[in-house]
Design a protein around this motif. Structure first.
Motif: not given
Length: 245
Positions: A144-149, A151-160, A171-181
């Protein structure tokens, strides 16, 4: 999570069958894995990383512009390449891996998107994954990578991720820290009872979450979501600046 410093997978599944529609017009006549990043096709960045990590075999699935991709990857000696042919039907991520299971063998294996690229931090992220993989407690381990940092990712994250590394969905309307690489280790048992034909790996990961057997590890470095021509240009800039530094 427990450590197993000597383990590494005997095989990797490299997902190369998609159309790459968001990468048009670069994918008009070639599959997305063959789009060039810093002088080399995206899939060669992946296969080079697998070879450097000591993964001896890679299974590559082919569908769109299959002849071109197959001819390209079969030139390689390391890792040794096998082809999973999806020319007749593209099977999505889960169905594609399930079809390739006989080629991957009976042991846990790596799954790697053909367009997942990153700049390493301290050491190898694949080696870190191998060291924490625990087949007794995990059905899958995700990088997993940081959703905030990223490059090229602008979503709300995939996983906590909890303190033990277990994952839960956003969850719906939720932001989580990590995006799946797009990189994970899978135990073959995760495919037990899987449907026939095309299906997404998300079905199996959701079941692993329910069973508390989906885990994650944070990428050390900069992950690049190379999904569009614009993101490709930005990734080249970052890689060139890293080379200069």
């Amino acid at each position: 999570m427990t450590a197993s410093s000597s383990w590494r997978p005997a095989a990797a599944m490299v997902l190369g069958g998609g159309y790459g529609k968001r990468m048009m017009p670069l994918t008009k006549d070639i599959p997305k894995p063959m789009v060039v990043l810093k002088g080399r096709p995206l899939i060669d960045h992946v296969l080079d990383r697998l070879a450097a990590a000591g993964v001896p075999r890679a299974v590559v699935n082919v569908h769109y512009c299959a002849d071109k991709l197959q001819a390209h990857v079969e030139k390689r000696a390391h890792p040794k390449i096998a082809i999973s042919d999806e020319r007749q039907q593209l099977l999505d991520t889960g169905g594609g891996v399930a079809k390739a299971l006989p080629l991957l063998g009976p042991d846990p294996f790596l799954i790697h998107n053909s367009d997942s690229v990153w700049i390493e931090g301290v050491g190898s992220n694949l080696e870190r994954m191998f060291s924490v993989w625990d087949p007794d407690t995990m059905d899958s381990l995700m990088l997993l990578a940081s959703a905030a940092t990223s490059l090229g990712y602008e979503g709300s994250g995939d996983f906590a991720m909890d303190k033990d590394g277990r994952l839960s969905r956003r969850g719906e309307r939720q932001m989580v820290p990590f995006v799946f690489t797009g990189v994970s280790i899978a135990h073959p048992r995760i495919f037990e009872g899987a449907p026939d034909g095309a299906f997404s790996m998300n079905r199996l990961w959701d079941r692993a979450i329910d069973n508390r057997r989906l885990f994650g590890i944070r990428l050390d470095g900069l992950w690049m979501h190379v999904g569009t021509p614009e993101a490709l240009v930005e990734a080249e800039r970052w890689i060139e600046s890293e080379d200069v530094a």
